[in-house]
Design an enzyme around this catalytic site. Structure first.
Site, PDB file in Angstrom:
ATOM      1  CB  SER A   1      -0.856  -0.024   1.265  1.00 63.49           C
ATOM      2  OG  SER A   1      -1.411   1.235   1.501  1.00 63.49           O
TER       3      SER A   1
ATOM      4  CE1 TYR B   1      -3.647  -2.588   5.212  1.00 63.51           C
ATOM      5  CE2 TYR B   1      -3.202  -0.297   4.653  1.00 63.51           C
ATOM      6  CZ  TYR B   1      -3.504  -1.584   4.270  1.00 63.51           C
ATOM      7  OH  TYR B   1      -3.657  -1.883   2.934  1.00 63.51           O
TER       8      TYR B   1
ATOM      9  CE  LYS C   1      -1.472  -4.680   3.175  1.00 59.87           C
ATOM     10  NZ  LYS C   1      -1.818  -5.967   2.562  1.00 59.87           N
TER      11      LYS C   1
HETATM   12  P1  NAD Z   1     -11.029  -6.689   0.842  1.00 58.50           P
HETATM   13  O1  NAD Z   1     -11.241  -6.660   2.308  1.00 58.50           O
HETATM   14  O2  NAD Z   1     -12.182  -6.464  -0.047  1.00 58.50           O
HETATM   15  O3  NAD Z   1     -10.300  -8.060   0.428  1.00 58.50           O
HETATM   16  C1  NAD Z   1      -9.471  -8.784   1.310  1.00 58.50           C
HETATM   17  C2  NAD Z   1      -9.994 -10.207   1.339  1.00 58.50           C
HETATM   18  O4  NAD Z   1      -9.196 -10.965   2.246  1.00 58.50           O
HETATM   19  C3  NAD Z   1     -11.444 -10.295   1.833  1.00 58.50           C
HETATM   20  O5  NAD Z   1     -12.208 -11.071   0.942  1.00 58.50           O
HETATM   21  C4  NAD Z   1     -11.327 -10.962   3.193  1.00 58.50           C
HETATM   22  O6  NAD Z   1     -12.460 -11.753   3.496  1.00 58.50           O
HETATM   23  C5  NAD Z   1     -10.063 -11.778   3.010  1.00 58.50           C
HETATM   24  N1  NAD Z   1      -9.405 -12.097   4.274  1.00 58.50           N
HETATM   25  C6  NAD Z   1      -9.183 -11.275   5.334  1.00 58.50           C
HETATM   26  N2  NAD Z   1      -8.557 -11.946   6.318  1.00 58.50           N
HETATM   27  C7  NAD Z   1      -8.347 -13.210   5.859  1.00 58.50           C
HETATM   28  C8  NAD Z   1      -7.760 -14.367   6.415  1.00 58.50           C
HETATM   29  N3  NAD Z   1      -7.254 -14.367   7.650  1.00 58.50           N
HETATM   30  N4  NAD Z   1      -7.734 -15.512   5.669  1.00 58.50           N
HETATM   31  C9  NAD Z   1      -8.264 -15.535   4.417  1.00 58.50           C
HETATM   32  N5  NAD Z   1      -8.852 -14.459   3.851  1.00 58.50           N
HETATM   33  C10 NAD Z   1      -8.891 -13.306   4.560  1.00 58.50           C
HETATM   34  O7  NAD Z   1      -9.870  -5.627   0.523  1.00 58.50           O
HETATM   35  P2  NAD Z   1      -9.316  -5.111  -0.863  1.00 58.50           P
HETATM   36  O8  NAD Z   1      -9.629  -3.664  -0.955  1.00 58.50           O
HETATM   37  O9  NAD Z   1      -9.704  -6.008  -1.968  1.00 58.50           O
HETATM   38  O10 NAD Z   1      -7.758  -5.230  -0.569  1.00 58.50           O
HETATM   39  C11 NAD Z   1      -6.985  -6.335  -1.005  1.00 58.50           C
HETATM   40  C12 NAD Z   1      -5.561  -6.144  -0.535  1.00 58.50           C
HETATM   41  O11 NAD Z   1      -5.056  -4.912  -1.049  1.00 58.50           O
HETATM   42  C13 NAD Z   1      -5.406  -6.061   0.982  1.00 58.50           C
HETATM   43  O12 NAD Z   1      -4.241  -6.774   1.355  1.00 58.50           O
HETATM   44  C14 NAD Z   1      -5.252  -4.589   1.236  1.00 58.50           C
HETATM   45  O13 NAD Z   1      -4.499  -4.341   2.380  1.00 58.50           O
HETATM   46  C15 NAD Z   1      -4.526  -4.128  -0.005  1.00 58.50           C
HETATM   47  N6  NAD Z   1      -4.757  -2.705  -0.310  1.00 58.50           N
HETATM   48  C16 NAD Z   1      -6.038  -2.253  -0.431  1.00 58.50           C
HETATM   49  C17 NAD Z   1      -6.250  -0.897  -0.670  1.00 58.50           C
HETATM   50  C18 NAD Z   1      -7.657  -0.337  -0.766  1.00 58.50           C
HETATM   51  O14 NAD Z   1      -7.826   0.859  -0.574  1.00 58.50           O
HETATM   52  N7  NAD Z   1      -8.673  -1.129  -1.090  1.00 58.50           N
HETATM   53  C19 NAD Z   1      -5.161  -0.012  -0.801  1.00 58.50           C
HETATM   54  C20 NAD Z   1      -3.872  -0.522  -0.692  1.00 58.50           C
HETATM   55  C21 NAD Z   1      -3.679  -1.880  -0.446  1.00 58.50           C
END
Ligand code: NAD
Ligand code: UDP
Length: 336
Positions: free
Chosen positions: A124, A148, A152
């Site tokens: 991120s 958070y 990362k």
């Molecule tokens: P999201 O929450 O929609 O997707 C994450 C998925 O991981 C979910 O489906 C959740 O159920 C699953 N999950 C959580 N804990 C788990 C576990 N212990 N075991 C198995 N599955 C698990 O989030 P997103 O927006 O799709 O983000 C995806 C990735 O990208 C994340 O790692 C997030 O940190 C990173 N990210 C997201 C953003 C954003 O703004 N959306 C920005 C930068 C980085």
């Protein structure tokens, strides 16, 4: 080619599954559905006309994950599974380190055990903290300001050390800026639990009548209109970036760190206007105090991602808002 997508039922994961399936990959998803619904995968299958193999499990369940590796032979892994709410991470640091860091440890250990050495990791822009200058380049100092972001950065460090020990890995660390929008089918999109933390889902829910007005967190930043500036990247562009990263990684063993964003800074007011245009709805708002921990402005320099991947985002803020609005209108209660 078989790809394991952890967290594939989530927002970015489900959009990436579409791109993978459409490019001819077989997709296996593991997700514990903590922040998602398996409906998203059904919709991905509907959009693509292709099947996904889904295992509902926690990434920290080593025995169950081991079984997934025994039952499948993976050419690569895209690792999205994790917790992502900055504010919540301050209140629940143990959970954030446990899921994000320990979960990644388990995954990498099993990848090593089963000889799968291609990994794309969701990092991120939060790892940069408050940058001294913008646009942000990949070699800027890293100084995350919350658990958070630190979780990362820990995983990034771990992956760098793994690569130092054994350079036969193919590792992509992708630092996303602000993913937004939805698939243009209107069948999948962002479905936050409870009150959305992020700007776009909040605006969408104002437009659909769930909230009276948007609270804008401060209008006294040194930005073009005083409101916070961010880099909103269409989730489909982001998903395509994962595919291109996989392809680049397949060419040679390496560790790549790339920023994925639009390269443009948009203020809160800019996004409100774009959403009003896309939805033909008025978005009422009030200016309130700054949100604790917010930075004035963040956007990326896209040069490196473009050079290394040949990746260039296609969609702008108008398309982001049009697609977000279509998803919100078609699914006012998300996947429920
Ligand atoms: P999201 O929450 O929609 O997707 C994450 C998925 O991981 C979910 O489906 C959740 O159920 C699953 N999950 C959580 N804990 C788990 C576990 N212990 N075991 C198995 N599955 C698990 O989030 P997103 O927006 O799709 O983000 C995806 C990735 O990208 C994340 O790692 C997030 O940190 C990173 N990210 C997201 C953003 C954003 O703004 N959306 C920005 C930068 C980085
Ligand atoms: N923001 C806002 N009201 C909201 C949510 C967000 O004014 O209800 C602002 C926030 O202060 C920031 C921008 O919108 O300037 C993007 O916030 P978001 O939480 O989506 O992303 P992040 O701050 O994590 O980059």
């Amino acid at each position: 080619m078989n790809i394991l997508v952890t967290g594939g039922a989530g927002y970015i994961g489900s959009h990436t599954c579409i791109e993978l399936l459409q490019a001819g990959y077989n997709v296996v998803v593991i997700d514990n559905l903590y922040n998602s619904s398996s409906q998203s995968l059904k919709h991905v299958e509907k959009i693509t006309g292709k099947k996904i193999t889904f295992y509902e499990l926690d990434i920290r369940d080593k025995k169950a994950l081991n079984k997934v590796f025994e039952e499948n032979c993976f050419d690569g892994v895209i690792h999205f599974a994790g917790l992502k709410a900055v504010g919540e991470s301050v209140k629940k640091p143990m959970e954030y380190y446990n899921v994000n860091v320990y979960g990644s440890f388990i995954l990498a250990e099993l990848m090593k055990k089963f000889g799968c050495k291609t990994l794309v990791f969701s990092s991120s822009a939060t790892v940069y903290g408050e940058p001294n200058v913008i646009p942000i380049k990949e070699d800027f100092p890293l100084s995350p300001k919350n658990p958070y972001g630190r979780s990362k950065l820990m995983v990034e460090t771990y992956l760098r050390d793994i690569f130092l020990e054994n350079e036969s890995w193919h590792i992509g660390i992708l630092r996303y800026f602000n993913p937004a929008g939805a698939h243009e089918s209107g069948l999948i999109g962002e479905d936050p639990n409870g009150i959305p933390n992020n700007l776009l889902p909040y605006i969408s829910q104002v437009a659909v009548g769930k909230f009276d007005k948007l609270k804008i967190f401060g209008d006294d930043y040194k930005t073009h209109d005083g409101t916070g500036v961010r880099d909103y990247i269409h989730v489909v562009d982001l998903a395509k970036g994962h595919l291109m990263a996989l392809e680049a990684l397949s060419k040679k063993s390496q560790i790549l760190t790339l920023n994925l964003g639009s390269g443009r800074g948009q203020s809160v007011i800019d996004m409100v206007k774009a959403f009003e245009k896309a939805s033909s709805k008025k978005i009422p708002y009030e200016i309130v105090n700054r949100r604790l921990g917010d930075i004035p402005a963040s956007y990326t320099d896209t040069t490196f991602a473009e050079k290394i991947l040949g990746w260039k985002p296609k969609y702008d803020e108008n398309k982001i808002c049009e697609d977000a609005w279509r998803w919100q209108q078609n699914n006012p209660s998300g996947y429920e």
